[in-house]
Design a protein around this motif. Structure first.
Motif, mmCIF file in Angstrom:
data_model
loop_
_atom_site.group_PDB
_atom_site.id
_atom_site.type_symbol
_atom_site.label_atom_id
_atom_site.label_comp_id
_atom_site.label_asym_id
_atom_site.label_seq_id
_atom_site.Cartn_x
_atom_site.Cartn_y
_atom_site.Cartn_z
ATOM 1 N N UNK A 152 15.949 1.100 3.461
ATOM 2 C CA UNK A 152 15.652 0.230 4.144
ATOM 3 C C UNK A 152 15.960 -0.828 4.781
ATOM 4 N N UNK A 153 17.034 -1.074 4.567
ATOM 5 C CA UNK A 153 17.608 -2.585 5.089
ATOM 6 C C UNK A 153 18.278 -2.193 6.278
ATOM 7 N N UNK A 154 18.280 -3.302 6.863
ATOM 8 C CA UNK A 154 19.110 -3.566 8.025
ATOM 9 C C UNK A 154 20.843 -3.843 7.437
ATOM 10 N N UNK A 155 21.287 -3.482 8.810
ATOM 11 C CA UNK A 155 22.695 -3.560 8.306
ATOM 12 C C UNK A 155 23.310 -4.757 8.320
ATOM 13 N N UNK B 101 27.357 -7.377 3.605
ATOM 14 C CA UNK B 101 27.277 -7.049 2.117
ATOM 15 C C UNK B 101 25.835 -6.685 2.311
ATOM 16 N N UNK B 102 25.789 -6.065 0.837
ATOM 17 C CA UNK B 102 24.870 -6.416 0.559
ATOM 18 C C UNK B 102 24.583 -7.110 -1.674
ATOM 19 N N UNK B 103 23.817 -7.833 -1.843
ATOM 20 C CA UNK B 103 24.177 -8.185 -3.009
ATOM 21 C C UNK B 103 22.781 -7.533 -3.573
ATOM 22 N N UNK C 40 36.797 -6.591 -8.512
ATOM 23 C CA UNK C 40 35.113 -6.967 -8.508
ATOM 24 C C UNK C 40 34.082 -6.388 -7.534
ATOM 25 N N UNK C 41 34.137 -4.951 -7.351
ATOM 26 C CA UNK C 41 34.096 -4.183 -6.831
ATOM 27 C C UNK C 41 33.263 -2.845 -7.464
ATOM 28 N N UNK C 42 32.198 -3.057 -7.490
ATOM 29 C CA UNK C 42 31.039 -1.790 -7.864
ATOM 30 C C UNK C 42 31.349 -0.453 -7.123
ATOM 31 N N UNK C 43 31.518 0.389 -7.810
ATOM 32 C CA UNK C 43 31.584 1.501 -6.864
ATOM 33 C C UNK C 43 30.659 2.815 -7.663
ATOM 34 N N UNK C 44 29.779 3.081 -6.551
ATOM 35 C CA UNK C 44 28.356 4.366 -6.990
ATOM 36 C C UNK C 44 28.074 4.769 -5.439
ATOM 37 N N UNK C 45 26.327 5.431 -6.782
ATOM 38 C CA UNK C 45 26.327 6.526 -5.373
ATOM 39 C C UNK C 45 25.042 6.522 -5.398
ATOM 40 N N UNK C 46 23.998 6.627 -4.480
ATOM 41 C CA UNK C 46 22.931 6.514 -4.447
ATOM 42 C C UNK C 46 22.535 7.574 -3.744
ATOM 43 N N UNK D 34 23.702 4.095 3.023
ATOM 44 C CA UNK D 34 22.910 3.421 1.996
ATOM 45 C C UNK D 34 21.771 2.581 2.588
ATOM 46 N N UNK D 35 22.202 1.740 3.793
ATOM 47 C CA UNK D 35 20.881 1.019 4.455
ATOM 48 C C UNK D 35 19.598 1.400 4.660
#
Length: 295
Positions: free
Chosen positions: A10-13, A16-18, A77-83, A5-6
């Motif tokens: 194109x994000x650094x590892x 967590x991510x908001x 409080x954690x949502x699950x999804x797919x990119x 996903x990161x």
């Protein structure tokens, strides 16, 4: 978000991510829509899927976000999804839409041309058979030209080559004499667009038809040479017939065929045409603006 996903965003590892970190990568044209769609998933029932664009440097990437609405399957409080990276699919869809639009535009143009040619031919023909023969010939010439000048992929360019177009249009006349190869095409390597191909197809058909009736192509030993030269911003095509019967200037030089050639050259190609009724054979000079040939 896992390492894939990161990488997709194109994000650094990070551990967590908001959600607030992600909109900066979303294409500005899609950002508000994606935020609204994400907020709507909190109250909607069932699965959702949202497609949008993200920017990785100067590259555009299509992403499909999938999950379940109404906080279904939420854990601590954690949502699950797919990119999903759906860039290839979106590019194929865009290419298909572009091709469909191009073909629709071309069909409309051809129908308009066919309707106009039918109306004009019906007024100038002396018999149904003559009208059918002339109209069929003109439409066949258009068909051969447009079969060559078709939508191409970006790496192949956007136009046909003038030499290829002329060779295809004149090919049916090349084996009607005492020997093959009596029609020679030697022109500059220059691209021709769809609109210009229509004009050139009509011009070449008229000249070749008249040559078959009265000129060099009516004789088994007649020859035809088509060549080009440069004159400033103009391309000059020369149609040179030799070895045929003695040529005389016709009484009706303003017939439908002549008017069609003149209208095509002056209107579509922004040029001019000149006829030289030489005793050795007809010489036609066609002048066209280079920038108009590519249109």
């Amino acid at each position: 978000m896992d390492p894939c996903g990161f990488e997709l965003w194109g994000l650094p590892w990070s551990n967590k991510v908001t959600f607030e970190e992600l909109p900066a990568r979303i294409h500005p044209a899609d950002r508000d829509r994606v935020r609204s769609a994400f907020n709507a998933t909190r109250v909607m029932t069932g699965s959702y899927e949202t497609d949008f664009r993200i920017l990785i440097g100067d590259k555009v990437r299509w992403v499909a976000a999938r999950g379940k609405g109404n906080d279904a399957d939420i854990v601590a409080r954690t949502m699950f999804g797919i990119f999903l990276d759906v860039t290839g699919r979106k590019q194929a869809e865009e290419s298909s839409e572009l091709l469909a639009g191009e073909m629709s535009h071309r069909v409309k143009n051809l129908l308009a041309i066919a309707s106009g040619l039918t109306a004009i031919s019906s007024r100038s023909a002396t018999s149904v058979e003559q009208m059918a023969h002339e109209l069929t010939g003109r439409l066949s010439a258009l068909g051969r030209a447009h079969n060559l000048v078709r939508p191409l992929s970006p790496d192949q360019g956007t136009a046909a080559l003038l030499g290829d177009l002329l060779s295809i249009l004149l090919f049916p006349y090349d084996d009607l004499g005492a020997f093959k190869g009596r029609i020679r095409v030697a022109v500059e390597r220059i691209g021709v667009g769809e609109a210009s191909a229509t004009a050139i197809a009509l011009i070449i058909y008229e000249l070749a038809t008249n040559s078959m009736k009265y000129g060099a192509l009516s004789s088994p030993t007649g020859t035809l040479d088509v060549s080009s030269a440069t004159d400033g911003e103009d391309l000059v095509l020369t149609w040179l017939e030799q070895g045929g019967p003695r040529v005389e200037k016709p009484d009706d030089v303003a017939g439908f065929g002549s008017r069609l050639v003149n209208r095509s050259v002056t209107g579509q190609l922004s040029g001019a045409n000149h006829y030289d009724w030489s005793e050795d054979g007809l010489i036609v000079t066609l002048r066209a603006r280079r920038e108009r040939l590519a249109s």
